[in-house]
Enzyme design. Structure first.
Site, PDB file in Angstrom:
ATOM      1  N   GLY A 250      -3.383  59.158  -3.490  1.00  0.00           N
ATOM      2  CA  GLY A 250      -1.969  58.834  -3.284  1.00  0.00           C
ATOM      3  C   GLY A 250      -1.771  57.442  -2.727  1.00  0.00           C
ATOM      4  N   ASP A 251      -2.718  56.988  -1.905  1.00  0.00           N
ATOM      5  CA  ASP A 251      -2.644  55.629  -1.359  1.00  0.00           C
ATOM      6  C   ASP A 251      -2.867  54.600  -2.466  1.00  0.00           C
ATOM      7  OD1 ASP A 251      -2.439  56.923   1.136  1.00  0.00           O
ATOM      8  OD2 ASP A 251      -4.613  56.957   1.342  1.00  0.00           O
TER       9      ASP A 251
END
Length: 311
Positions: A250-251
């Site tokens: 997600g980062d």
């Protein structure tokens, strides 16, 4: 220039095992120790792909020294803020089918003066910054309004602010009017206090966060890609990837999205490509240009509104 704010950084140890069985002795097939915390991960992904990033972190104790040492090998401009408590250590156990089990420490408490010094360091390093990424959980002693207050203090700089957090901190940040928020499916469902089972429900929930103050919402959906909802419309994109570890995906998604301007379906496609690349790498390794497969991304011209979400 991107500036990342990580209030609760970590030293992340990822252990790969053939199968995790409670109560058994396990032999690790692979071990990876990397600097962690959502903001740090975003900065790592950005610099691996040729972007300039500055990371502001409170780092105390021997673990803080280790964190800074791990960051030395990256082309990140690191701003270390002194803290009395040690940086937390997180353990992630990954099985061959990419099942992830995480053991995350809460982190050391930040005192009032330490928190003020942290905010002052962010504000002092704003010259030349286009995007601020405030990301991750908050350590003990930090109020849920921290990101919201930071958004207000950053307003005079003119920088755009992206927030990636959860729970009350996310709700407070939304009310402060950030440029972008990036919840995952579980965090988005918690924010609107209802289950989200279809793409229509995801888009509606993102629209609700926009009505509360966020300009745009980038919702990550695991293996089913991501949805972007902003003032121009809504889009869904996904990519094929052979999963090895979902830690930090997600980062990487957020970093890729911001790297190409942070607006519209083109940025969404880049974000999904970076996120899919991260999934194929061990531990919380951030992808570089050699890992990204943009041709595998599909941006659907029309959202399949009734498509079920299974992540």
């Amino acid at each position: 220039m991107f500036l990342t704010v990580t209030a609760n950084p970590s030293v992340d140890r990822t252990v790969e095992v053939d199968r995790l069985t409670r109560g058994d002795l396990h032999r690790a097939s692979g071990v990876h120790v990397q600097p962690g915390g959502k903001g740090i991960n975003v900065a790592r992904a950005l610099v691996r792909n040729g972007c300039k990033a500055r990371a502001v972190v409170p780092a105390g104790g021997a673990e803080g020294d280790q964190l800074i040492g791990l960051l030395t090998g990256y082309s990140i401009e690191v701003v270390r803020v002194a803290a009395l408590g040690p940086v937390r250590s997180n353990i992630t156990i990954v099985e061959p089918d990419a099942t992830v089990t995480k053991l995350n420490e809460a982190g050391a408490r930040l005192s009032g003066p330490e928190l003020e010094a942290f905010c002052d360091a962010v504000l002092a390093h704003m010259p030349g910054v286009d995007w601020v990424v405030a990301a991750g959980s908050l350590p003990p002693g930090v109020p849920d309004t921290f990101y919201a207050d930071l958004i207000s203090r950053l307003a005079p700089s003119g920088a755009k602010v992206a927030v990636d957090t959860s729970g009350p901190a996310l709700l407070a940040a939304v009310e402060a009017g950030p440029t972008l928020v990036k919840p995952n499916l579980e965090e988005l469902a918690e924010a609107v206090d209802r289950p989200l089972r279809t793409l229509r429900e995801v888009v509606d929930a993102a629209g609700e966060l926009r009505s509360r103050g966020a300009e745009a919402v980038l919702a990550s959906l695991g293996g089913q890609g991501a949805v972007l909802v902003d003032g121009e419309g809504s889009w869904h994109a996904e990519a094929r990837a052979e999963a090895r570890s979902s830690v930090g995906a997600g980062d990487a998604l957020l970093a890729g999205f911001l790297s190409t301007g942070g607006i519209g379906p083109s940025a969404l496609a880049t974000g999904v490509a970076w996120g899919a690349a991260a999934v194929s790498l061990p531990g919380s390794t951030m992808p570089g240009p050699e890992d990204v497969r943009a041709h595998r991304v599909v941006v659907h011209p029309d959202i399949e509104w009734d498509r079920r979400i299974d992540v």
